[in-house]
Motif scaffolding. Structure first.
Motif, PDB file in Angstrom:
ATOM      1  N   GLY A 294       0.808  -1.210   0.000  1.00  0.00           N
ATOM      2  CA  GLY A 294       0.000   0.000   0.000  1.00  0.00           C
ATOM      3  C   GLY A 294       0.841   1.259   0.000  1.00  0.00           C
ATOM      4  N   ALA A 295       2.083   1.179  -0.484  1.00  0.00           N
ATOM      5  CA  ALA A 295       2.999   2.318  -0.492  1.00  0.00           C
ATOM      6  C   ALA A 295       2.727   3.220  -1.686  1.00  0.00           C
ATOM      7  CB  ALA A 295       4.446   1.823  -0.527  1.00  0.00           C
ATOM      8  N   THR A 296       3.070   4.496  -1.547  1.00  0.00           N
ATOM      9  CA  THR A 296       2.849   5.461  -2.622  1.00  0.00           C
ATOM     10  C   THR A 296       4.041   6.404  -2.710  1.00  0.00           C
ATOM     11  OG1 THR A 296       1.622   6.830  -1.050  1.00  0.00           O
ATOM     12  CG2 THR A 296       0.338   5.420  -2.492  1.00  0.00           C
ATOM     13  N   TYR A 297       5.124   5.936  -3.334  1.00  0.00           N
ATOM     14  CA  TYR A 297       6.342   6.753  -3.393  1.00  0.00           C
ATOM     15  C   TYR A 297       6.946   6.866  -4.792  1.00  0.00           C
ATOM     16  CZ  TYR A 297       6.209   6.226   1.675  1.00  0.00           C
ATOM     17  OH  TYR A 297       5.822   6.244   2.991  1.00  0.00           O
ATOM     18  N   LEU A 298       6.356   6.260  -5.788  1.00  0.00           N
ATOM     19  CA  LEU A 298       6.880   6.302  -7.150  1.00  0.00           C
ATOM     20  C   LEU A 298       6.276   7.474  -7.924  1.00  0.00           C
ATOM     21  CD1 LEU A 298       6.735   2.493  -7.989  1.00  0.00           C
ATOM     22  CD2 LEU A 298       8.793   3.838  -7.569  1.00  0.00           C
ATOM     23  N   PHE A 299       7.137   8.291  -8.513  1.00  0.00           N
ATOM     24  CA  PHE A 299       6.679   9.493  -9.211  1.00  0.00           C
ATOM     25  C   PHE A 299       7.286   9.480 -10.616  1.00  0.00           C
ATOM     26  CE2 PHE A 299       5.047  13.851  -7.923  1.00  0.00           C
ATOM     27  CZ  PHE A 299       4.840  14.273  -9.217  1.00  0.00           C
ATOM     28  N   ASP A 300       6.452   9.325 -11.635  1.00  0.00           N
ATOM     29  CA  ASP A 300       6.930   9.272 -13.021  1.00  0.00           C
ATOM     30  C   ASP A 300       7.528  10.610 -13.457  1.00  0.00           C
ATOM     31  OD1 ASP A 300       4.420   7.089 -14.513  1.00  0.00           O
ATOM     32  OD2 ASP A 300       6.255   6.653 -13.436  1.00  0.00           O
ATOM     33  N   LEU A 301       8.689  10.565 -14.086  1.00  0.00           N
ATOM     34  CA  LEU A 301       9.267  11.746 -14.737  1.00  0.00           C
ATOM     35  C   LEU A 301       8.884  11.670 -16.211  1.00  0.00           C
ATOM     36  CD1 LEU A 301      12.835  11.830 -13.135  1.00  0.00           C
ATOM     37  CD2 LEU A 301      10.824  13.153 -12.488  1.00  0.00           C
ATOM     38  N   ASP A 302       7.630  11.979 -16.498  1.00  0.00           N
ATOM     39  CA  ASP A 302       7.125  11.798 -17.863  1.00  0.00           C
ATOM     40  C   ASP A 302       6.861  13.127 -18.543  1.00  0.00           C
ATOM     41  OD1 ASP A 302       5.009  12.524 -16.313  1.00  0.00           O
ATOM     42  OD2 ASP A 302       3.699  10.874 -16.885  1.00  0.00           O
ATOM     43  N   TYR A 303       7.771  14.086 -18.336  1.00  0.00           N
ATOM     44  CA  TYR A 303       7.590  15.404 -18.952  1.00  0.00           C
ATOM     45  C   TYR A 303       7.583  15.288 -20.475  1.00  0.00           C
ATOM     46  CZ  TYR A 303       8.417  20.231 -20.288  1.00  0.00           C
ATOM     47  OH  TYR A 303       8.320  21.463 -20.873  1.00  0.00           O
ATOM     48  N   VAL A 304       8.513  14.505 -21.048  1.00  0.00           N
ATOM     49  CA  VAL A 304       8.517  14.279 -22.492  1.00  0.00           C
ATOM     50  C   VAL A 304       8.413  12.800 -22.830  1.00  0.00           C
ATOM     51  CG1 VAL A 304       9.711  16.388 -23.156  1.00  0.00           C
ATOM     52  CG2 VAL A 304      11.052  14.385 -22.501  1.00  0.00           C
ATOM     53  N   ASP A 305       9.138  11.985 -22.077  1.00  0.00           N
ATOM     54  CA  ASP A 305       9.111  10.540 -22.301  1.00  0.00           C
ATOM     55  C   ASP A 305       8.998   9.828 -20.961  1.00  0.00           C
ATOM     56  OD1 ASP A 305       9.561  10.410 -25.202  1.00  0.00           O
ATOM     57  OD2 ASP A 305      11.512  11.280 -24.723  1.00  0.00           O
ATOM     58  N   ASP A 306       8.319   8.707 -20.994  1.00  0.00           N
ATOM     59  CA  ASP A 306       8.138   7.925 -19.772  1.00  0.00           C
ATOM     60  C   ASP A 306       9.288   6.930 -19.630  1.00  0.00           C
ATOM     61  OD1 ASP A 306       7.143   6.838 -17.503  1.00  0.00           O
ATOM     62  OD2 ASP A 306       5.475   5.791 -18.447  1.00  0.00           O
ATOM     63  N   GLU A 307      10.499   7.458 -19.328  1.00  0.00           N
ATOM     64  CA  GLU A 307      11.685   6.609 -19.223  1.00  0.00           C
ATOM     65  C   GLU A 307      12.164   6.430 -17.793  1.00  0.00           C
ATOM     66  OE1 GLU A 307      14.963   7.248 -21.862  1.00  0.00           O
ATOM     67  OE2 GLU A 307      13.710   8.183 -23.395  1.00  0.00           O
ATOM     68  N   TYR A 308      11.932   7.448 -16.950  1.00  0.00           N
ATOM     69  CA  TYR A 308      12.494   7.419 -15.603  1.00  0.00           C
ATOM     70  C   TYR A 308      11.435   7.718 -14.552  1.00  0.00           C
ATOM     71  CZ  TYR A 308      16.781   7.791 -18.338  1.00  0.00           C
ATOM     72  OH  TYR A 308      17.782   7.573 -19.246  1.00  0.00           O
ATOM     73  N   THR A 309      11.727   7.270 -13.340  1.00  0.00           N
ATOM     74  CA  THR A 309      10.821   7.446 -12.209  1.00  0.00           C
ATOM     75  C   THR A 309      11.632   7.817 -10.975  1.00  0.00           C
ATOM     76  OG1 THR A 309       9.223   5.842 -13.071  1.00  0.00           O
ATOM     77  CG2 THR A 309       9.169   6.250 -10.700  1.00  0.00           C
ATOM     78  N   VAL A 310      11.053   8.633 -10.111  1.00  0.00           N
ATOM     79  CA  VAL A 310      11.669   8.937  -8.822  1.00  0.00           C
ATOM     80  C   VAL A 310      11.024   8.048  -7.765  1.00  0.00           C
ATOM     81  CG1 VAL A 310      12.078  10.685  -7.055  1.00  0.00           C
ATOM     82  CG2 VAL A 310      12.147  11.313  -9.463  1.00  0.00           C
ATOM     83  N   ASP A 311      11.842   7.293  -7.071  1.00  0.00           N
ATOM     84  CA  ASP A 311      11.368   6.428  -6.002  1.00  0.00           C
ATOM     85  C   ASP A 311      11.855   6.999  -4.667  1.00  0.00           C
ATOM     86  OD1 ASP A 311      10.574   4.467  -4.299  1.00  0.00           O
ATOM     87  OD2 ASP A 311      11.846   2.887  -5.110  1.00  0.00           O
ATOM     88  N   ALA A 312      10.930   7.469  -3.856  1.00  0.00           N
ATOM     89  CA  ALA A 312      11.290   8.061  -2.559  1.00  0.00           C
ATOM     90  C   ALA A 312      10.970   7.131  -1.394  1.00  0.00           C
ATOM     91  CB  ALA A 312      10.556   9.393  -2.379  1.00  0.00           C
ATOM     92  N   ALA A 313      10.826   5.847  -1.668  1.00  0.00           N
ATOM     93  CA  ALA A 313      10.467   4.909  -0.602  1.00  0.00           C
ATOM     94  C   ALA A 313      11.572   4.782   0.434  1.00  0.00           C
ATOM     95  CB  ALA A 313      10.142   3.543  -1.199  1.00  0.00           C
ATOM     96  N   HIS A 314      12.823   4.659  -0.034  1.00  0.00           N
ATOM     97  CA  HIS A 314      13.940   4.416   0.887  1.00  0.00           C
ATOM     98  C   HIS A 314      14.957   5.554   0.912  1.00  0.00           C
ATOM     99  CE1 HIS A 314      12.359   0.423   1.461  1.00  0.00           C
ATOM    100  NE2 HIS A 314      12.441   0.166   0.169  1.00  0.00           N
ATOM    101  N   TYR A 315      14.923   6.413  -0.087  1.00  0.00           N
ATOM    102  CA  TYR A 315      15.783   7.596  -0.129  1.00  0.00           C
ATOM    103  C   TYR A 315      14.898   8.793  -0.476  1.00  0.00           C
ATOM    104  CZ  TYR A 315      19.712   4.322  -0.407  1.00  0.00           C
ATOM    105  OH  TYR A 315      20.621   3.319  -0.163  1.00  0.00           O
TER     106      TYR A 315
END
Length: 438
Positions: A320-341
């Motif tokens: 039930g965690a919610t820490y993944l944030f898509d960096l999809d400004y132009v392309d959906d290639e990367y994501t920010v994961d703030a779960a542990h950092y």
């Protein structure tokens, strides 16, 4: 708790390695005991230690660390009887075996006394008891000690958080709800942690403006990227959500006070990480007024590929965690994961009527696949108000540019239609709540 002999050994080892007992400093060994534990050993053994603050003048000093218990004792004074209030004191730097009962008149710790009675009163209300007994029940005493120790633990964590950056604002930590301490398996960071196989390319050029706001050359950094200057003279964002922000960088001729340097200055407000009372875990509130359209904080975490995010998403979904944030400004290639950092944004909760808005910001790195995620206030925010953003933010498509800014916070790695996803109940409590996060 470590055995006394082991503590003493590591204390002596630390002294020898620091040169107090030996001039050799070619090797270092991590001590298994904490500073508090070592201080206890020093005072028990009557040994002075400069590093621990134990010296000749305070070796035998007694400072109240916290109050453990309370009782009323009736004593005979001549032909009359008087009720005497006593407190069980835990002395700082001394083991619990040296706790002692002290009369109220001997205690000069006004703040600790006030805190003790606040904790006791709250516990009596919880237990639906109207009066404080002459002798507290063992369960109440245990609760008071646990709260005192939790407060110490949270204070240490608070000091650690504030030691990591040079932000103007200070972070405080408060838990008046339960016995939850600092999150485990979480490392506080102030900038992106770049995952394997991902590279942040620094910008090669900067502006040559002498006044980026009033006399921008070629539109300054924003104009060079064919975009609008984002801020006014008060540092408030003045462009629509969905449009990117290009700030001046380290290669620019302007100085640190340039009005086009806002996000890079860090958090400017004092904020509090607090425990919510409605099952939403930790939250963040502001301790001072925040003006509309001003920068509040960045969303910081570990940059990973969408493939890795999908793998982690399956795990987070079960938790039930919610820490993944898509960096999809132009392309959906990367994501920010703030779960542990992550930074303080890790603790910001969702609201269907949020007071924070997301903007994509570019400073040292102009790769549009890797923007920085900045939160700006959507309205004036009062002191004590919780900070929130919409995990399902949708940008009104005024133009083609703004359609790039929809967020899919925490949806990465959850394939399939919404019917196949685990629906998470929304507890934001606003009138127009959508009832479910996803």
């Amino acid at each position: 708790m470590y055995p006394k002999c082991l503590l003493k050994f590591y204390w002596l080892l630390n002294l020898s390695l620091s040169g107090t007992l030996s001039q050799s400093s070619e090797c270092k060994v991590a001590c298994l005991a904490t500073y508090d534990q070592l201080e206890v050993v020093c005072r028990e053994e009557g040994v002075k230690c400069q590093d621990l603050g134990v010296n000749k003048s305070n070796l035998c000093d007694y400072e109240v660390e916290y109050l453990c218990n309370y009782r009323k004792k009736v004593i005979n004074v001549g032909k009359t009887q008087e009720t005497k209030e006593l407190y069980l004191v835990k002395w700082k730097g001394y083991p619990e075996s040296m706790n002692s009962w002290e009369p109220r008149k001997n205690l000069k710790c006004t703040d600790l006394l006030k805190q003790f009675w606040e904790d006791l009163t709250c516990e009596m209300v919880r237990l639906k008891k109207r009066t404080v007994p002459k002798n507290l029940d063992a369960s109440i005493v245990s609760h008071l000690v646990q709260r005192a120790k939790l407060r110490q633990t949270l204070k240490l964590w608070e000091n650690h958080l504030n030691s990591l950056g040079s932000n103007k604002g200070r972070i405080s930590v408060q838990n008046l709800v339960d016995m939850e301490g600092p999150p485990k398996n979480f490392t506080y960071i102030n900038d992106y942690k770049v995952g394997d196989g991902i590279f942040l390319n620094e910008v090669a050029v900067g502006c040559e403006c002498t006044d980026c706001l009033e006399s921008p050359l070629n539109g300054c950094c924003a104009g060079a990227s064919q975009h609008k200057f984002a801020y006014n003279d008060l540092g408030q964002v003045r462009i629509r959500p969905g449009l990117p922000i290009y700030e001046c960088n380290r290669r620019c001729h302007c100085g640190p006070d340039c009005p086009n340097r806002v996000v890079q200055r860090g958090i400017q407000y004092s904020l509090c990480i607090f425990r919510t009372d409605n099952g939403r875990g930790w939250g963040v509130r502001t301790m001072e007024r925040i003006r509309k359209n001003t920068f509040v904080m960045e969303y910081v975490g570990e940059i990973i590929t969408t493939e890795e995010a999908e793998r982690r998403g399956h795990v987070y979904d079960k938790e039930g965690a919610t820490y993944l944030f898509d960096l999809d400004y132009v392309d959906d290639e990367y994501t920010v994961d703030a779960a542990h950092y992550g930074n303080i944004s890790h603790f910001v909760n969702h609201s269907c009527d949020p007071n924070l808005q997301v903007y994509n910001v570019f400073i040292e790195n102009l790769d549009e696949r890797l923007p920085r995620i900045a939160f700006f206030a959507t309205r004036s925010i009062k002191p004590g108000e919780e900070l929130t953003f919409d995990y399902k933010m949708q940008i009104d498509p005024v133009d083609a540019e703004s359609t790039k800014m929809d967020t899919n916070f925490s949806l990465t790695g959850l394939p399939g239609s919404p019917k196949k996803r685990m629906r998470i109940e929304c507890k934001c409590g606003v009138p127009k709540c959508r009832k479910y996060l996803f």
